[in-house]
Design an enzyme around this catalytic site. Structure first.
Site: not given
Ligand code: GLU
Length: 432
Positions: A76, A121-123, A162
């Site tokens: 995202v 953002a992050k995944g 992360d």
């Protein structure tokens, strides 16, 4: 949840694809601060939703060659206004679009707050990394990278470690991306091994960044740094290095918890020896020179500083009443629920919020990206001193906003981050 307001064509309701308890919390936090700031309605509506979201399902072969499993993957990008987007990738058995979207929003405020030229953002990949072999993890990582390959790139979106991912995972992402480009592209990820252009101090950066704020924060709540009793939940990418940095500063790390259990020694744990024990055995449990305690007991310990440095939502309405720390340094993303946050404020506990407190990781990621693009690498001393400078300046600025507007540090940090993004959005205008 429905957010009313003049600009809201499509109200924020439970029908959103990224709806989840965590997204609703992040959005509610944003809405609360946007209201206080009288944020422009159009900007407010744009910022309350992620700009790009990708959900994929993909196959990977298990070590039993004929067996193929399906994994869910997410990426995202919350805001594309500020530059490339930036944020980690988490591997966890329950990760979902709502969680990733909420964390992408937090990354936007975090980057803006410390002045980095990135949107958030992050995944995520919905697997349990502890259950997979190294070869399975490599295949999952390479296939996930292939699935999101059009979204990422040094000028587009730069992933990083992360929860559940590390330097090795970043190396596989870099390799997969580079093989597809036909040449090495180190700047596509940060948190890589130094041999690939990774920053020497990246691994320790989040933990060190947290502890760099401890003296200034301690001063605000009457805690003396020397001998301060510190409790840390998590002993991974973040907690381990926070523990080492706290001990170096002269604090006493009296309790630590990870997936293997929780341990306590009121006189202070020998952190270096504990790190070696974890390398040997895989967890903190069974460390000689400490008693084993429960998760609930850890959070209820009499201490000066509590550092949640693992998963989200660990300080909740259910355990907040038992917390006896004077200062909470949020190392994890989103460790405190909204309800618990209010209770901590009412109880006079000072909370340094995640977006400020754990920004050291993405700050050194930014240094790594800059060094990769320039092919010019800085010394460890240079990296560590610039990190300290940025963290302490951000803390002072947030403190100033909090005093000026008579708000808590979380609200002040969000006000500062949101304002920077809103200003950029307003001057860029709407295309076409
Ligand atoms: N995953 C880390 C965070 O939540 C670091 C992100 C990055 O370095 O891009 O801040």
């Amino acid at each position: 949840m429905t957010v009313a307001g003049p600009g809201h064509d499509a109200p924020i309701t439970g029908e959103m694809e990224w709806d989840s308890a965590m997204y609703r919390e992040a959005a509610a936090q944003f809405e609360k601060v946007a209201e206080m700031m009288s944020l422009d309605d159009n900007v407010r509506e744009r910022l309350s939703r992620p700009q790009r979201s990708l959900v994929v399902t993909f196959p990977y072969r298990t070590d039993e060659y004929s067996k193929v499993r399906t994994a869910f993957g997410y990426r995202v990008q919350h805001v594309l206004t500020m530059g490339p987007t930036k944020g980690g990738i988490r591997y966890a058995p329950d990760v979902n679009l709502g969680e990733v979207a909420a964390l992408a929003m937090l990354m936007t405020w975090k980057c803006a707050l410390v002045g980095l030229p990135f949107g958030g953002a992050k995944g995520g990949v919905r697997i349990d990394p502890h259950e997979l072999s190294r070869t399975e993890l490599q295949r999952v990582t390479r296939r996930y990278t292939a699935e999101v390959i059009d979204m990422i790139g040094p000028q587009k979106d730069i992933p990083a470690p992360d929860l559940g991912t590390d330097e090795q995972v970043m190396a596989w992402i870099m390799d997969t991306y580079s093989q597809n480009q036909g040449h090495a592209v180190p700047a596509v990820v940060t948190g890589k091994p130094p041999a690939l252009g990774g920053s020497v101090a990246r691994r320790e950066a989040t933990g060190r960044g947290i502890i760099s704020l401890l003296p200034s924060a301690a001063l605000r709540c009457g805690v003396s740094v020397d001998g301060a009793q510190v409790v840390i939940q998590g002993f991974g990418n973040v907690g381990r290095y926070a523990a080492i940095a706290a001990a170096e500063l002269g604090c006493r790390v009296i309790a630590v918890e990870d997936l293997s259990g929780a341990i306590h020694n009121g006189n202070g744990l020998e952190v270096g020896r504990l790190a070696r024990h974890v390398d040997r055995t895989g967890g903190v449990a069974g460390f000689a020179g400490a008693d084993s305690i429960t998760h609930e007991e850890l959070f209820a310990l009499e201490c000066d500083v509590l550092i949640p440095a693992a998963v989200g939502s660990v300080i909740t309405g259910a355990n907040v009443g038992a917390i006896r720390a004077k200062l909470i340094l949020e190392g994890a993303n989103n460790p405190t629920t909204l309800e618990a946050d209010q209770a901590l404020q009412d109880n006079g506990v000072l909370v340094v919020p995640d977006v400020l407190c754990n920004a050291g990781g993405v700050t050194v990621s930014y240094f790594e990206w800059v060094q990769d693009l320039q092919n010019y690498f800085w010394s460890e001393n240079e990296i560590v001193s610039r990190l300290r400078e940025i963290m302490i300046r951000a803390f002072e600025e947030v403190l100033e906003v909090s005093i000026k507007h008579k708000v808590d540090l979380r609200t002040a940090a969000l006000m500062k981050g949101i304002k920077r993004v809103a200003d950029a959005k307003l001057v860029r205008g709407v295309y076409p």
